[in-house]
Scaffold this motif. Structure first.
Motif, short mmCIF file in Angstrom:
data_model
loop_
_atom_site.label_atom_id
_atom_site.label_comp_id
_atom_site.label_asym_id
_atom_site.label_seq_id
_atom_site.Cartn_x
_atom_site.Cartn_y
_atom_site.Cartn_z
N ASP A 64 12.88 -14.48 -36.47
CA ASP A 64 14.15 -14.20 -37.14
C ASP A 64 15.15 -13.57 -36.17
O ASP A 64 16.32 -13.94 -36.14
CB ASP A 64 13.91 -13.29 -38.33
CG ASP A 64 15.20 -12.92 -39.05
OD1 ASP A 64 15.86 -13.82 -39.58
OD2 ASP A 64 15.54 -11.71 -39.07
N GLN A 121 23.57 -18.51 -35.78
CA GLN A 121 23.85 -18.94 -37.15
C GLN A 121 24.74 -20.16 -37.20
O GLN A 121 24.54 -21.06 -38.03
CB GLN A 121 24.50 -17.80 -37.94
CG GLN A 121 24.69 -18.09 -39.42
CD GLN A 121 23.38 -18.31 -40.14
OE1 GLN A 121 22.45 -17.52 -39.99
NE2 GLN A 121 23.29 -19.39 -40.92
N SER A 166 10.32 -17.13 -58.64
CA SER A 166 10.30 -17.67 -57.28
C SER A 166 8.85 -17.91 -56.89
O SER A 166 7.93 -17.33 -57.49
CB SER A 166 10.93 -16.68 -56.29
OG SER A 166 12.26 -16.39 -56.63
N ASP A 220 15.10 -8.67 -52.71
CA ASP A 220 16.13 -9.46 -52.04
C ASP A 220 16.70 -8.77 -50.82
O ASP A 220 17.25 -9.42 -49.93
CB ASP A 220 17.26 -9.79 -53.02
CG ASP A 220 16.86 -10.83 -54.06
OD1 ASP A 220 15.91 -11.58 -53.78
OD2 ASP A 220 17.50 -10.89 -55.12
N GLN A 243 14.92 -15.14 -44.53
CA GLN A 243 14.90 -16.55 -44.91
C GLN A 243 14.15 -17.35 -43.86
O GLN A 243 14.36 -17.19 -42.66
CB GLN A 243 16.31 -17.09 -45.06
CG GLN A 243 16.36 -18.52 -45.59
CD GLN A 243 17.76 -18.97 -45.96
OE1 GLN A 243 18.68 -18.16 -46.01
NE2 GLN A 243 17.91 -20.25 -46.22
N THR A 244 13.23 -18.22 -44.32
CA THR A 244 12.42 -19.00 -43.39
C THR A 244 12.49 -20.51 -43.64
O THR A 244 11.79 -21.26 -42.97
CB THR A 244 10.94 -18.55 -43.44
OG1 THR A 244 10.45 -18.70 -44.77
CG2 THR A 244 10.80 -17.11 -42.99
N SER A 245 13.29 -20.96 -44.60
CA SER A 245 13.51 -22.40 -44.73
C SER A 245 14.89 -22.68 -45.28
O SER A 245 15.48 -21.83 -45.96
CB SER A 245 12.43 -23.06 -45.60
OG SER A 245 12.69 -22.81 -46.97
N TRP A 246 15.39 -23.86 -44.96
CA TRP A 246 16.74 -24.27 -45.34
C TRP A 246 16.69 -25.71 -45.84
O TRP A 246 16.51 -26.65 -45.05
CB TRP A 246 17.68 -24.15 -44.13
CG TRP A 246 17.85 -22.73 -43.69
CD1 TRP A 246 18.85 -21.88 -44.05
CD2 TRP A 246 16.99 -22.00 -42.80
NE1 TRP A 246 18.66 -20.66 -43.44
CE2 TRP A 246 17.52 -20.70 -42.68
CE3 TRP A 246 15.81 -22.32 -42.12
CZ2 TRP A 246 16.93 -19.72 -41.89
CZ3 TRP A 246 15.21 -21.34 -41.33
CH2 TRP A 246 15.77 -20.07 -41.22
N VAL A 280 14.05 -22.47 -51.13
CA VAL A 280 14.47 -21.61 -50.04
C VAL A 280 13.38 -20.59 -49.83
O VAL A 280 12.99 -19.89 -50.76
CB VAL A 280 15.81 -20.91 -50.34
CG1 VAL A 280 16.23 -20.06 -49.15
CG2 VAL A 280 16.89 -21.92 -50.68
N TYR A 301 11.47 -17.24 -47.96
CA TYR A 301 11.76 -15.94 -47.37
C TYR A 301 10.46 -15.25 -46.96
O TYR A 301 9.40 -15.54 -47.51
CB TYR A 301 12.48 -15.02 -48.37
CG TYR A 301 13.75 -15.57 -48.92
CD1 TYR A 301 14.97 -15.31 -48.29
CD2 TYR A 301 13.76 -16.32 -50.08
CE1 TYR A 301 16.15 -15.80 -48.81
CE2 TYR A 301 14.94 -16.82 -50.60
CZ TYR A 301 16.14 -16.55 -49.96
OH TYR A 301 17.30 -17.05 -50.48
N CYS A 302 10.55 -14.31 -46.03
CA CYS A 302 9.42 -13.46 -45.67
C CYS A 302 9.83 -12.01 -45.82
O CYS A 302 10.88 -11.61 -45.31
CB CYS A 302 8.99 -13.72 -44.24
SG CYS A 302 7.30 -14.30 -44.08
N ARG A 316 12.32 -19.48 -53.07
CA ARG A 316 13.21 -19.41 -54.22
C ARG A 316 13.45 -20.81 -54.76
O ARG A 316 13.86 -21.70 -54.04
CB ARG A 316 14.54 -18.80 -53.77
CG ARG A 316 15.66 -18.79 -54.79
CD ARG A 316 15.48 -17.74 -55.88
NE ARG A 316 15.01 -16.47 -55.40
CZ ARG A 316 15.82 -15.51 -54.90
NH1 ARG A 316 17.10 -15.69 -54.78
NH2 ARG A 316 15.30 -14.36 -54.52
#
Length: 254
Positions: free
Chosen positions: A24, A31, A170, A192, A197-200, A216, A218-219, A250
């Motif tokens: 990350d 970005q 989620s 939150d 975030q680990t995927s898009w 989506v 997250y870790c 999510r």
């Protein structure tokens, strides 16, 4: 053309992946390049069976190390709370039968798509069959990741999963005892604030407002260490539940 390496990768290739905090941190300054990658990936999914976000970009990282002759395999099981779950752990190569690759790294130098992890989830199996039958789409997505300059940080992932998810829930992956346990729960506002975030998902423009599930991941980054969180309180937690890391997926619906 990219060659699909759908057999398990070498243990050294997998173990060289960074832990999530380091991954990350390395991605944060990039970005704008990530936004462009996701935009181009979404366009590549226009008018395909993958337009709803069932595949997407993946933060390249690992939770556990594997030994020679092993690979990470995801199979159905139960969370300690009794919820249906998908459980990933390092297993011998021979147990890859009746699975499909679910997470990949794009190697621009060798023009290869390298499988990192495998799943027996029916949604993953179905999506891999569809994706493998559309090598034109698969090749375009590999080119998008390769051309982005982020291939050492962002891979390709099948994000669809067949677990039952209620409104507001989620998919949360808890990690302990060298197992990753994916199940559905509600994330709190506090959660939150401490996730990475680990995927898009790649969501084509014509489906952006169609109300289809969008995955989506997250870790969690809070806890006693850089990648730990004592997240569940199931009575008095046994020692193996202390210091566990979590990943959340999510499922957003209109």
């Amino acid at each position: 053309m990219f060659t699909v390496m759908d057999r398990p990768c070498r243990s050294s290739d997998y173990n060289d992946l960074p832990e999530v905090m380091a991954a990350d941190a390395a991605l944060k300054p990039l970005q704008a390049a990530l936004d462009e990658l996701i935009s181009f990936g979404s366009r590549a999914c226009d008018s395909t069976p993958f337009a709803h976000g069932s595949i997407g970009g993946l933060l390249l990282h690992r939770h556990w190390e594997i030994q020679d002759g092993e690979c990470m395999i995801e199979r159905s099981g139960l969370h300690p709370s009794g919820r249906p779950a998908l459980i990933s752990s390092a297993r011998p190569f021979g147990e890859c039968t009746a699975t499909a690759p679910s997470r990949f790294k794009v190697d621009p130098k060798r023009a290869e798509l390298v499988a990192l992890e495998f799943s027996a989830d029916p949604s993953v199996l179905e999506m891999w069959r569809a994706l493998n039958a559309r090598r034109d789409v698969l090749d375009r997505l590999c080119e998008v990741i390769s051309d982005s300059g982020l291939a050492d940080k962002i891979g390709l992932g099948i994000l669809a999963r067949g677990l039952p998810i209620a409104d507001g829930e989620s998919l949360v992956e808890d990690n302990w005892e060298e197992q990753s346990v994916l199940s559905a729960r509600i994330l709190s506002p506090k959660d939150d604030e401490i996730v990475i975030q680990t995927s898009w998902p790649f969501v084509a423009s014509e489906h952006g407002d169609a109300g289809a599930p969008v995955c989506v991941a997250y870790c969690f980054q809070a806890g006693s260490g850089s990648h730990t969180s004592e997240h569940y309180r199931l009575g008095s937690p046994p020692a193996k539940q202390l210091g566990m890391a979590s990943l959340a997926v999510r499922m957003a619906q209109d």
